[in-house]
Design an enzyme around this catalytic site. Structure first.
Site, PDB file in Angstrom:
ATOM      1  N   CYS A  38       1.122  -1.305   0.214  1.00 42.59           N
ATOM      2  CA  CYS A  38       0.132  -0.107  -0.203  1.00 42.59           C
ATOM      3  C   CYS A  38       0.847   0.883  -0.094  1.00 42.59           C
ATOM      4  CB  CYS A  38      -1.093   0.090   1.308  1.00 42.59           C
ATOM      5  SG  CYS A  38      -0.027   0.541   2.584  1.00 42.59           S
ATOM      6  N   HIS A  66      -2.405   0.791   7.138  1.00 39.85           N
ATOM      7  CA  HIS A  66      -2.282   0.868   5.831  1.00 39.85           C
ATOM      8  C   HIS A  66      -2.392   2.386   5.716  1.00 39.85           C
ATOM      9  CE1 HIS A  66      -4.151  -0.271   2.082  1.00 39.85           C
ATOM     10  NE2 HIS A  66      -5.280   0.393   1.791  1.00 39.85           N
ATOM     11  N   ASP A  82      -8.727   2.912  -3.637  1.00 42.09           N
ATOM     12  CA  ASP A  82      -7.326   1.427  -3.551  1.00 42.09           C
ATOM     13  C   ASP A  82      -7.043   0.808  -3.309  1.00 42.09           C
ATOM     14  OD1 ASP A  82      -5.685   0.461  -1.108  1.00 42.09           O
ATOM     15  OD2 ASP A  82      -7.126   0.451   0.209  1.00 42.09           O
TER      16      ASP A  82
END
Length: 274
Positions: A71, A110, A125
């Site tokens: 991420c 995250h 995302d």
């Protein structure tokens, strides 16, 4: 203003010959194309290697070296592309709760992005492993939202100003992560990335986690456990039995140019595979 060289290459990898306009349709297409093109992968943390997250290092690794990332890499690269295309967007962070209680107070490990289009807020995302959403999600609604893969929804916790991301899998709603809209500085990402890539308690250190989406499918690899998840029918699972088969899977199905020389022998020893 012309796109920077790496952004042009990024768009070409996603199937664009010229920069698309900053619209919702473009955002939807970019997110889907990204998660079906670039692998989520943790080869670096498996091998206890540094994971630099400055943008030039990320673009070198993913766009030029043929790797993927997680991420802090993938969502940063995606955000930079969105901003250069003219989207109003910024990074935010969340606390992963997948596999545990949805109200757990975990660390901020995250990274994702907030995008505002015509006054409507969305979260996007491209870096959440095997359960990454394949479409942006509208923020200010708790309705179920369809994606090209599973349905998702967001719930808002007014007393904390936070949101929970949920996905429906096999008829069950599962919490993935909790996030808020707090403005983040580069050091916030550095601290989260340092934990994920170095801390002994991190689920990524010494572990191989890989994921990539396809039409109606999610391909995931957890060390030597390979699974293909399908929409509307049972998943298929198998154990990768040797290093050569693993390298072929990484290069073929996941599209990763594996660094050479690379020994994954310890992975098979720890997993009990031959």
């Amino acid at each position: 203003m012309p796109l920077l060289n790496h952004r042009r290459l990024y768009l070409k990898r996603l199937g664009y010959d010229s920069p698309p306009p900053p619209t919702l349709q473009t955002l939807q297409e970019l997110q889907l194309r990204h998660v079906c093109t670039f692998a989520f992968e943790s080869l670096s943390t498996l091998l206890h290697l540094p994971v630099p997250i400055d943008l030039p290092s990320v673009e070198q690794k993913v766009l030029l070296d043929g790797r993927g990332g997680y991420c802090y890499e993938l969502n940063q690269m995606f955000l930079a592309l969105l901003q250069e295309l003219g989207f109003e967007a910024r990074g935010i962070t969340g606390r992963v709760v997948m596999g545990g209680p949805p109200d757990a107070r975990t660390a901020r490990t995250h990274r994702l992005s907030l995008v505002i289009l015509d006054g409507v807020r969305y979260v996007t995302d491209v870096g959440f492993g095997g359960m990454v959403p394949s479409a942006p999600l509208q923020l200010d609604t708790q309705a179920v939202q369809a994606t090209p893969h599973e349905p998702y929804r967001l719930t808002f916790h007014g007393e904390e100003g936070s949101y929970t991301m949920w996905v429906e899998v096999a008829g069950e709603w599962r919490g993935l992560y909790v996030f808020d809209l707090q403005v983040q500085a580069d050091i916030d990402y550095e601290i989260g990335n340092w934990y994920v890539s170095t801390h002994p308690a991190s689920p990524f250190v010494g572990q191989l986690k890989v994921a990539r989406l396809a039409v109606g499918q999610r391909h995931t690899l957890n060390n030597t456990q390979y699974t293909v998840h399908y929409l509307g029918r049972p998943s298929e699972k198998c154990v990768i039995e040797n290093q050569q088969a693993l390298l072929e899977l990484l290069q073929g199905t996941f599209g990763i140019q594996v660094p050479t020389p690379l020994s994954l022998h310890d992975l098979f020893v720890s997993d009990g595979a031959a």
